[in-house]
Design an enzyme around this catalytic site. Structure first.
Site, short mmCIF file in Angstrom:
data_model
loop_
_atom_site.label_atom_id
_atom_site.label_comp_id
_atom_site.label_asym_id
_atom_site.label_seq_id
_atom_site.Cartn_x
_atom_site.Cartn_y
_atom_site.Cartn_z
N SER A 61 1.64 -6.60 -12.90
CA SER A 61 2.85 -6.59 -11.89
C SER A 61 4.31 -6.43 -12.56
CB SER A 61 2.76 -7.77 -11.20
OG SER A 61 3.86 -8.15 -10.36
N ASN A 383 11.35 -14.38 -4.19
CA ASN A 383 11.27 -13.17 -5.26
C ASN A 383 10.72 -11.97 -4.54
OD1 ASN A 383 8.45 -13.64 -4.88
ND2 ASN A 383 8.44 -14.53 -7.18
N ARG A 510 9.16 -27.55 -12.89
CA ARG A 510 7.76 -27.11 -12.66
C ARG A 510 7.05 -26.32 -13.90
NH1 ARG A 510 7.01 -22.03 -10.79
NH2 ARG A 510 4.90 -22.22 -10.64
C1 16G Z 1 2.83 -15.06 -9.94
C2 16G Z 1 2.66 -15.01 -8.55
C3 16G Z 1 3.96 -15.04 -7.54
C4 16G Z 1 4.65 -16.24 -8.27
C5 16G Z 1 4.77 -16.36 -9.76
C6 16G Z 1 5.29 -17.40 -10.18
C7 16G Z 1 0.97 -13.69 -6.87
C8 16G Z 1 0.44 -12.42 -6.52
N1 16G Z 1 1.97 -13.83 -7.91
O1 16G Z 1 3.44 -13.82 -10.06
O2 16G Z 1 3.77 -15.05 -6.33
O3 16G Z 1 6.17 -16.32 -7.52
O4 16G Z 1 3.36 -16.13 -10.10
O5 16G Z 1 5.34 -17.52 -11.55
O6 16G Z 1 0.34 -14.68 -6.54
P1 16G Z 1 5.55 -18.64 -12.29
O7 16G Z 1 4.42 -19.71 -12.17
O8 16G Z 1 5.63 -18.21 -13.80
O9 16G Z 1 6.90 -19.48 -12.07
ZN ZN Z 2 3.60 -7.52 -8.20
#
Ligand code: 16G
Ligand code: ZN
Length: 542
Positions: A61, A383, A510
Site C-alpha cells: 500500500s 485517511n 492507541r
Molecule cells: C491499515 C488499514 C487502514 C488503517 C491503517 C492504520 C486496511 C486495508 N488498512 O493500513 O485502514 O487506517 O492500517 O494503521 O484495513 P495504524 O494501525 O498503524 O495506525
Molecule cells: Zn492502500
C-alpha cells in the site's frame, strides 16, 4: 519438489510474523517465508469453502518501496474472516521455526479444519500484485506454497490495484465456472454506471478538470486505462500525474494519498490552479483524498479527506432517498473512526441528522459496522479508505419501486434510478480509489458543487497526529473504539485531565496496528492549542 525441498528453497528461520490490520506487511527481504506459508493457507481456505476462488494481493500500500506484504481476500471480495487470521499467523511462525515445526503445524491445522492434505479436490486461487520490485520474487514463493497441493488452479492477473483484485475475485465466483474473466470487465462495469448517471442528469461537461496523482504506483496504469476507455465527457476532464510505475523507487515518494494527508500539501509534479480539483491515490489505489487550491495569491492548499468524502456521499444519498420516498423504509448511517475530525462528526449528526457510528481503525471494522447496521452504510477513515455499502433490503425495495412506475412522479423515478446506479458505481467489495473517484465526480456534478462549495460545509478543527516510540506498545490497550485506554493503568485519567483544559479538546492514544509505535491524536479550537495538547499528551508517554 517435495514439501521439504520447497520449504528449504523459500523459508528461512528467525523472524516473527503477525497477520495484522491488512495482512502481513514488512520489509520485502523477510517475506519469502510468509509468502510460502500464505500460499498454503489460501489453498486450505479455498478447499474449506468448497473450491471457491480465494484472492491474494501482494502489496504494501502506502508504505515505502522496499516494503511489501500479502493479504487474503474472501470469495465475494471481503477481507479474510477474522478467525482465519490466527491460522495464517500460526503457520507463518511455524515455518519460521523449523521444517519439523512447520510440517506438524500444517498437519494439525488441516486436521482441525477437517481437510485431507492429499485431497484431489480442486483449489482455486486468484492472485495479483502492485508495482513493487520485490513482487515477482514474492509471487514465486507464494506459488511454491500453492504447489504443495496436487490440484490447484491459479488465475494470475499480474498487476492490479487491490480493489480490482477484490472485484475480480467476486466476479470469478459469480460467473458460470469456466467463463473467461478479465481486467477489462472492471473498467466496463464502472464506466457504464458512470455513463448512465451522466445520461440521467444530461451532463454535458464537467465543471472542473481532475488531476489524479497516482503515487507512481499500480494505480497509474489503471487510471490511464480507465481514461482511455471512457467516453469524451469524462475523458477530456481527467488526467494523471506521478505515473512512473516503471521506476519502483519513486513509489509513494513525495506523492500519493498518505503524503498529501500527512503533510497537508500538494504532491510533487502537481501545479495547482484555482477552480480545478485534484486527488491522490495510495500505492495500491484502495485509498483516495481530494484537494484544491483557493484563489488567494499564495494558492492555499485545502484538503478534502475521507471525512469530507463521506459527507458528500451521505448528503447526496440521503437526499435521493428522500426524493425516492424511501426515507422511512431505509436507514442511512455514517461509520467513522476516532481519527475523524470532531467537526465532521458534529456536522453529520447535527446538520445532516444522520447517525454516526465509531469503530476501531482498519477497514474490516468499519465495513462490518456499515453492513450490519445500515441499509446505506457510508464508511470512511479520514485517511481516505472507504466506500458505501447497500443492504439486500435496499436493493429489493429500489427494484420493486422501479417496477411500478405508473403512480410515481418523474423526480421520484429519477431518484430511484440514481440510487440504484450509485449502489453499483461504488465498489461494494472494498474501498476503491477509482470507483470512489467516479462517485465523487458524479456527486459533485449532480449537486452542482465546486470544490470550494463542497469544502465549505464545515471547518475542520485544528489537529495533530504524531507517533511515539515506546519500549512495548502491547501495554497500550484501548476500549470504546480506541478512544480510551484501559492500560497502562491511570494514563487515561491523566489524558482526560489535560484534554479538559482545552476548548473543543479531544485526544487519544492507541497502539499502531502496522508499526512498532503508538499514535497520538489531538484536536482543539486553535492550531496552537492542538499542538500544545498533543505535546502534553506525548509528554505523558515518556
Ligand atoms: C491499515 C488499514 C487502514 C488503517 C491503517 C492504520 C486496511 C486495508 N488498512 O493500513 O485502514 O487506517 O492500517 O494503521 O484495513 P495504524 O494501525 O498503524 O495506525
Ligand atoms: Zn492502500
Amino acid at each position: 519438489m517435495s514439501l521439504q525441498e520447497l520449504y528449504n528453497k523459500h523459508c528461512s528461520q528467525g523472524n516473527k510474523y503477525s497477520y495484522g490490520t491488512s495482512g502481513f506487511r514488512m520489509h520485502n527481504s523477510v517475506l519469502d517465508t510468509v509468502m510460502f506459508s500464505t500460499g498454503i493457507v489460501v489453498v486450505l481456505r479455498s478447499l474449506y469453502l468448497k473450491s471457491q476462488y480465494v484472492g491474494v494481493m501482494i502489496t504494501a500500500s502506502h508504505n515505502p518501496p522496499q516494503d511489501n506484504g500479502v493479504k487474503i481476500v474472501e470469495p465475494h471480495g471481503e477481507m479474510l474472516v477474522q478467525d482465519w487470521e490466527p491460522i495464517a499467523t500460526q503457520l507463518a511462525n511455524a515455518a519460521a521455526t523449523s521444517f519439523q515445526e512447520f510440517e506438524s503445524t500444517l498437519h494439525s491445522i488441516a486436521k482441525k479444519l477437517d481437510i485431507d492434505l492429499a485431497t484431489d479436490e480442486r483449489a482455486n486461487v486468484v492472485v495479483a500484485r502492485d508495482s513493487r520490485e520485490s513482487g515477482p520474487r514474492l509471487l514465486a514463493a507464494l506459488k511454491a506454497g500453492i504447489s504443495v497441493f496436487s490440484n490447484t488452479n491459479v488465475v494470475d492477473f499480474g498487476l492490479l490495484t487491490t480493489p480490482q483484485l477484490h472485484f475480480l475475485t467476486h466476479i470469478l465466483n459469480s460467473e458460470e465456472p469456466g467463463s473467461a474473466v478479465d481486467e477489462s470487465q472492471y473498467y466496463s462495469y464502472f464506466l457504464s454506471k458512470w455513463d448512465q448517471l451522466a445520461e440521467l442528469y444530461h451532463l454535458e461537461s464537467l465543471p472542473f478538470h481532475l488531476t489524479i496523482d497516482c503515487a507512481n504506483g499500480v494505480g497509474a496504469e489503471k487510471a490511464q486505462r480507465l481514461i482511455q476507455l471512457a467516453k469524451p465527457l469524462l475523458q477530456k476532464s481527467l488526467s494523471t500525474t506521478n505515473g512512473q510505475t516503471d521506476k519502483p523507487e519513486l513509489l509513494n515518494e513525495s506523492c500519493g494519498a498518505d503524503f498529501v494527508k500527512t503533510n497537508q500539501f500538494f504532491p510533487a509534479n502537481c501545479t495547482p490552479e484555482p477552480g480545478q480539483l485534484y486527488c491522490s491515490f495510495d500505492g495500491d489505489a484502495d485509498r483516495v483524498v481530494f484537494y484544491y487550491c483557493d484563489s488567494s495569491a499564495e494558492k492555499k492548499f485545502h484538503l478534502l479527506d475521507g471525512d469530507k468524502i463521506a459527507i458528500l456521499l451521505a448528503k447526496l444519498l440521503a437526499k435521493l432517498l428522500q426524493d425516492a420516498q424511501l426515507t422511512a423504509a431505509l436507514s442511512v448511517g455514517v461509520v467513522q473512526t476516532a481519527y475523524a475530525n470532531g467537526s465532521s462528526t458534529k456536522y453529520i449528526q447535527e446538520t445532516l441528522q444522520i447517525p454516526v457510528s465509531c469503530t476501531k481503525t482498519g477497514v474490516k471494522h468499519l465495513h462490518h459496522e456499515a453492513v450490519s447496521k445500515y441499509d446505506i452504510g457510508i464508511y470512511f477513515e479520514a485517511n481516505g479508505h472507504g466506500t458505501a455499502v447497500f443492504s439486500p433490503k435496499f436493493h429489493s425495495l429500489v427494484e420493486e419501486s422501479l417496477a411500478t412506475t405508473q403512480e410515481k412522479s418523474e423526480s421520484q423515478i429519477k431518484a430511484l434510478k440514481s440510487l440504484q446506479l450509485f449502489s453499483q458505481l461504488i465498489n461494494q467489495t472494498v474501498g476503491d480509489a477509482i470507483s470512489d473517484m467516479l462517485a465523487v465526480i458524479a456527486a459533485l456534478c449532480i449537486m452542482k458543487l465546486t470544490p470550494e462549495q463542497w469544502d465549505s460545509w464545515y471547518q475542520d478543527l485544528p489537529n495533530r497526529l504524531t507517533k511515539a516510540i515506546v519500549p512495548d506498545r502491547s501495554v497500550f490497550v484501548s476500549t470504546n473504539a480506541e478512544r480510551q485506554l484501559v492500560s497502562p493503568e491511570g494514563l487515561q485519567a491523566k489524558i482526560d485531565a489535560i484534554v479538559a483544559q482545552y476548548p473543543q479538546g479531544r485526544s487519544f492514544v492507541r497502539a499502531s496496528g502496522t508499526e512498532d509505535a503508538v499514535r497520538i491524536y489531538a484536536e482543539a479550537d486553535t492550531t496552537e492549542n492542538a499542538v500544545e495538547l498533543s505535546s502534553r499528551v506525548a509528554e505523558l508517554l515518556k
